[in-house]
Write a protein that holds these residues in place. Structure first.
Motif, PDB file in Angstrom:
ATOM      1  N   GLY A 115     -44.058 153.269  42.842  1.00  0.00           N
ATOM      2  CA  GLY A 115     -44.461 154.079  44.029  1.00  0.00           C
ATOM      3  C   GLY A 115     -43.431 155.132  44.449  1.00  0.00           C
ATOM      4  N   GLY A 116     -42.376 155.376  43.405  1.00  0.00           N
ATOM      5  CA  GLY A 116     -41.521 156.428  43.408  1.00  0.00           C
ATOM      6  C   GLY A 116     -41.906 157.576  42.859  1.00  0.00           C
ATOM      7  N   GLY A 117     -43.000 157.469  42.205  1.00  0.00           N
ATOM      8  CA  GLY A 117     -43.475 158.796  41.518  1.00  0.00           C
ATOM      9  C   GLY A 117     -42.421 159.660  40.354  1.00  0.00           C
ATOM     10  N   ARG A 156     -29.609 150.629  43.547  1.00  0.00           N
ATOM     11  CA  ARG A 156     -29.918 149.889  44.727  1.00  0.00           C
ATOM     12  C   ARG A 156     -31.292 149.304  44.682  1.00  0.00           C
ATOM     13  N   PHE A 157     -32.082 149.762  43.632  1.00  0.00           N
ATOM     14  CA  PHE A 157     -33.411 149.104  43.668  1.00  0.00           C
ATOM     15  C   PHE A 157     -33.177 147.822  42.491  1.00  0.00           C
ATOM     16  N   GLY A 158     -32.214 147.399  42.284  1.00  0.00           N
ATOM     17  CA  GLY A 158     -32.044 146.261  41.520  1.00  0.00           C
ATOM     18  C   GLY A 158     -32.317 146.486  39.806  1.00  0.00           C
ATOM     19  N   ILE A 159     -32.219 147.667  39.682  1.00  0.00           N
ATOM     20  CA  ILE A 159     -32.581 147.883  38.172  1.00  0.00           C
ATOM     21  C   ILE A 159     -31.136 148.510  37.443  1.00  0.00           C
ATOM     22  N   ARG A 160     -31.143 147.934  36.177  1.00  0.00           N
ATOM     23  CA  ARG A 160     -29.955 148.395  35.572  1.00  0.00           C
ATOM     24  C   ARG A 160     -30.074 149.790  35.048  1.00  0.00           C
ATOM     25  N   LEU A 190     -36.396 154.203  26.464  1.00  0.00           N
ATOM     26  CA  LEU A 190     -36.575 152.825  26.761  1.00  0.00           C
ATOM     27  C   LEU A 190     -36.625 152.509  28.382  1.00  0.00           C
ATOM     28  N   TYR A 191     -36.343 151.289  28.556  1.00  0.00           N
ATOM     29  CA  TYR A 191     -36.314 151.124  30.241  1.00  0.00           C
ATOM     30  C   TYR A 191     -35.333 149.776  30.191  1.00  0.00           C
ATOM     31  N   ALA A 192     -34.551 149.484  30.991  1.00  0.00           N
ATOM     32  CA  ALA A 192     -33.800 148.071  31.249  1.00  0.00           C
ATOM     33  C   ALA A 192     -34.863 147.512  32.300  1.00  0.00           C
ATOM     34  N   ALA A 193     -35.375 146.332  31.748  1.00  0.00           N
ATOM     35  CA  ALA A 193     -36.454 145.621  32.472  1.00  0.00           C
ATOM     36  C   ALA A 193     -35.695 144.685  33.765  1.00  0.00           C
ATOM     37  N   THR A 194     -36.492 144.607  34.713  1.00  0.00           N
ATOM     38  CA  THR A 194     -36.000 143.791  35.779  1.00  0.00           C
ATOM     39  C   THR A 194     -36.285 142.227  35.195  1.00  0.00           C
ATOM     40  N   ALA A 195     -35.963 141.159  35.999  1.00  0.00           N
ATOM     41  CA  ALA A 195     -36.346 139.940  35.537  1.00  0.00           C
ATOM     42  C   ALA A 195     -37.832 139.630  35.481  1.00  0.00           C
ATOM     43  N   GLU A 196     -38.583 140.513  36.081  1.00  0.00           N
ATOM     44  CA  GLU A 196     -40.126 140.257  36.364  1.00  0.00           C
ATOM     45  C   GLU A 196     -40.887 141.162  35.304  1.00  0.00           C
ATOM     46  N   GLU A 197     -40.284 142.370  34.680  1.00  0.00           N
ATOM     47  CA  GLU A 197     -40.620 143.223  33.987  1.00  0.00           C
ATOM     48  C   GLU A 197     -40.819 142.700  32.144  1.00  0.00           C
ATOM     49  N   ILE A 198     -41.571 143.240  31.472  1.00  0.00           N
ATOM     50  CA  ILE A 198     -41.641 143.157  29.814  1.00  0.00           C
ATOM     51  C   ILE A 198     -40.396 143.646  29.632  1.00  0.00           C
ATOM     52  N   LEU A 209     -31.976 155.357  28.209  1.00  0.00           N
ATOM     53  CA  LEU A 209     -32.403 154.771  29.233  1.00  0.00           C
ATOM     54  C   LEU A 209     -32.515 155.589  30.544  1.00  0.00           C
ATOM     55  N   PRO A 210     -33.464 155.335  31.446  1.00  0.00           N
ATOM     56  CA  PRO A 210     -33.397 156.245  32.628  1.00  0.00           C
ATOM     57  C   PRO A 210     -32.369 155.955  33.617  1.00  0.00           C
ATOM     58  N   ARG A 211     -32.313 156.813  34.480  1.00  0.00           N
ATOM     59  CA  ARG A 211     -31.538 156.687  35.895  1.00  0.00           C
ATOM     60  C   ARG A 211     -32.303 157.079  36.921  1.00  0.00           C
ATOM     61  N   GLN A 224     -33.367 163.323  44.783  1.00  0.00           N
ATOM     62  CA  GLN A 224     -34.875 163.954  44.556  1.00  0.00           C
ATOM     63  C   GLN A 224     -35.787 163.144  43.720  1.00  0.00           C
ATOM     64  N   ARG A 225     -35.622 162.155  43.589  1.00  0.00           N
ATOM     65  CA  ARG A 225     -36.582 161.500  42.887  1.00  0.00           C
ATOM     66  C   ARG A 225     -36.704 161.876  41.369  1.00  0.00           C
ATOM     67  N   ARG A 226     -35.630 162.355  40.700  1.00  0.00           N
ATOM     68  CA  ARG A 226     -35.624 162.839  39.527  1.00  0.00           C
ATOM     69  C   ARG A 226     -35.056 161.675  38.499  1.00  0.00           C
TER      70      ARG A 226
HETATM   71  N1  LIG Z   1     -37.113 148.860  34.629  1.00  0.00           N
HETATM   72  C1  LIG Z   1     -37.701 149.734  35.408  1.00  0.00           C
HETATM   73  N2  LIG Z   1     -36.858 150.943  35.287  1.00  0.00           N
HETATM   74  C2  LIG Z   1     -37.535 152.059  36.161  1.00  0.00           C
HETATM   75  C3  LIG Z   1     -38.586 152.168  36.607  1.00  0.00           C
HETATM   76  C4  LIG Z   1     -39.384 150.941  36.220  1.00  0.00           C
HETATM   77  O1  LIG Z   1     -40.491 150.728  36.921  1.00  0.00           O
HETATM   78  N3  LIG Z   1     -38.897 149.746  35.705  1.00  0.00           N
HETATM   79  N4  LIG Z   1     -39.171 153.110  37.074  1.00  0.00           N
HETATM   80  C5  LIG Z   1     -40.542 153.523  37.358  1.00  0.00           C
HETATM   81  O2  LIG Z   1     -40.811 154.164  37.928  1.00  0.00           O
HETATM   82  C6  LIG Z   1     -38.222 154.316  37.699  1.00  0.00           C
HETATM   83  C7  LIG Z   1     -37.690 153.682  39.127  1.00  0.00           C
HETATM   84  N5  LIG Z   1     -38.659 153.176  40.040  1.00  0.00           N
HETATM   85  C8  LIG Z   1     -38.761 153.341  41.176  1.00  0.00           C
HETATM   86  C9  LIG Z   1     -39.737 153.393  42.132  1.00  0.00           C
HETATM   87  C10 LIG Z   1     -39.701 153.399  43.304  1.00  0.00           C
HETATM   88  C11 LIG Z   1     -38.543 152.919  43.936  1.00  0.00           C
HETATM   89  C12 LIG Z   1     -38.638 152.870  45.681  1.00  0.00           C
HETATM   90  O3  LIG Z   1     -38.130 154.040  46.257  1.00  0.00           O
HETATM   91  N6  LIG Z   1     -38.922 151.815  46.051  1.00  0.00           N
HETATM   92  C13 LIG Z   1     -38.951 151.995  47.607  1.00  0.00           C
HETATM   93  C14 LIG Z   1     -40.438 151.743  47.969  1.00  0.00           C
HETATM   94  C15 LIG Z   1     -41.253 153.145  47.621  1.00  0.00           C
HETATM   95  C16 LIG Z   1     -41.129 153.984  48.844  1.00  0.00           C
HETATM   96  O4  LIG Z   1     -41.582 153.609  49.932  1.00  0.00           O
HETATM   97  O5  LIG Z   1     -40.855 155.142  48.401  1.00  0.00           O
HETATM   98  C17 LIG Z   1     -38.501 150.595  47.936  1.00  0.00           C
HETATM   99  O6  LIG Z   1     -38.219 149.712  47.135  1.00  0.00           O
HETATM  100  O7  LIG Z   1     -37.898 150.492  49.022  1.00  0.00           O
HETATM  101  C18 LIG Z   1     -37.312 152.804  43.309  1.00  0.00           C
HETATM  102  C19 LIG Z   1     -37.722 153.003  41.937  1.00  0.00           C
HETATM  103  C20 LIG Z   1     -37.130 154.351  36.740  1.00  0.00           C
HETATM  104  N7  LIG Z   1     -36.531 153.078  36.109  1.00  0.00           N
END
Ligand SMILES: Nc1nc2c(c(=O)[nH]1)N(C=O)[C@@H](CNc1ccc(C(=O)N[C@@H](CCC(=O)O)C(=O)O)cc1)CN2
Ligand SMILES: Nc1ncnc2c1ncn2[C@@H]1O[C@H](COP(=O)(O)OP(=O)(O)OP(=O)(O)O)[C@@H](O)[C@H]1O
Length: 179
Positions: free
Chosen positions: A135-137, A97-101, A51-59, A75-77, A81-83
């Motif tokens: 956009g994190g890939g 640091r992205f505001g995601i639990r 699953l994923y832990a939603a932010t305040a804007e997500e489903i 849940l994902p973390r 290296q963007r793993r």
């Molecule tokens: N709730 C929730 N959890 C999730 C995701 C999601 O979409 N929703 N993800 C879905 O993938 C992953 C986190 N996705 C992320 C994607 C990008 C960035 C990030 O690096 N953002 C940069 C801009 C991008 C860049 O320039 O590289 C930033 O905010 O500064 C962070 C987290 C894993 N957990």
């Protein structure tokens, strides 16, 4: 008034801006409840579900945990290296640091090969299952590491005809009857 939908030829950044703005006018609570109901049939056969832990804007689908006490959820973390690391839930959560639990980094990791079903969050999906995230890939790197018979389901507030794609994009499954 909302902006017109970009075209398949528009860059991903333009789609991202569009989706981030368009989702602001949605009723998130009712959309979450609708998706929760629509997902239940897909979840009955799955034992291990990411699953994923939603932010305040997500489903928000965390309500599935209480609805399916027999299912092991994960849940994902966001690891270096963007793993995408996977942890069994419930477990202690921290806000990244992205505001995601997400699970605390000192919690034991699970093997992605255990998973039967992965719910993949997206800003927008297309009818082929291509998705646009933040956009994190992270998921593009993660999805090829799953068991070949693991199912995926994209979760997004919008499904459009065609998104722009890159060679690394991995299409996900769509809920039958729309998402
Ligand atoms: N709730 C929730 N959890 C999730 C995701 C999601 O979409 N929703 N993800 C879905 O993938 C992953 C986190 N996705 C992320 C994607 C990008 C960035 C990030 O690096 N953002 C940069 C801009 C991008 C860049 O320039 O590289 C930033 O905010 O500064 C962070 C987290 C894993 N957990
Ligand atoms: N399998 C991969 N190996 C290496 N780099 C990758 C891979 N997949 C994606 N990337 C990189 O990740 C970046 C983000 O890709 P993209 O814009 O498709 O992300 P996204 O699908 O929106 O994000 P997310 O999966 O985090 O929701 C790209 O710059 C790309 O170079």
């Amino acid at each position: 008034m909302s902006k017109p939908t970009p075209s398949p030829a528009s860059p991903k950044t333009e789609w991202r801006t569009w989706a981030l703005e368009a989702r602001r006018s949605l009723d998130r609570a009712s959309l979450s409840a609708q998706l929760h109901r629509a997902l239940l049939p897909a979840l009955v056969d799955a034992q291990h579900v990411l699953l994923y832990a939603a932010t305040a804007e997500e489903i928000d689908l965390l309500s599935l945990v209480a609805a399916l006490p027999e299912t092991q959820f994960y849940l994902p973390r966001c690891a270096p290296q963007r793993r995408l690391a996977v942890h069994a839930y419930p477990c202690p959560l921290v806000t990244s640091r992205f505001g995601i639990r997400e699970p605390a980094a000192d919690q034991p990791e699970a093997d992605p090969f255990t998973l039967d079903l992965v719910l993949v969050p997206a800003l927008v999906l297309d009818q082929r299952g291509y998705r646009l995230g933040y956009g994190g890939g992270y998921y593009d790197r993660f999805l090829p590491r799953l068991r070949p018979d693991c199912r995926t389901l994209g979760i997004a507030p919008f499904i459009v005809a065609e998104l722009p794609t890159d060679p690394w994009d991995v299409p996900v499954g769509l809920l039958s009857g729309g998402g």
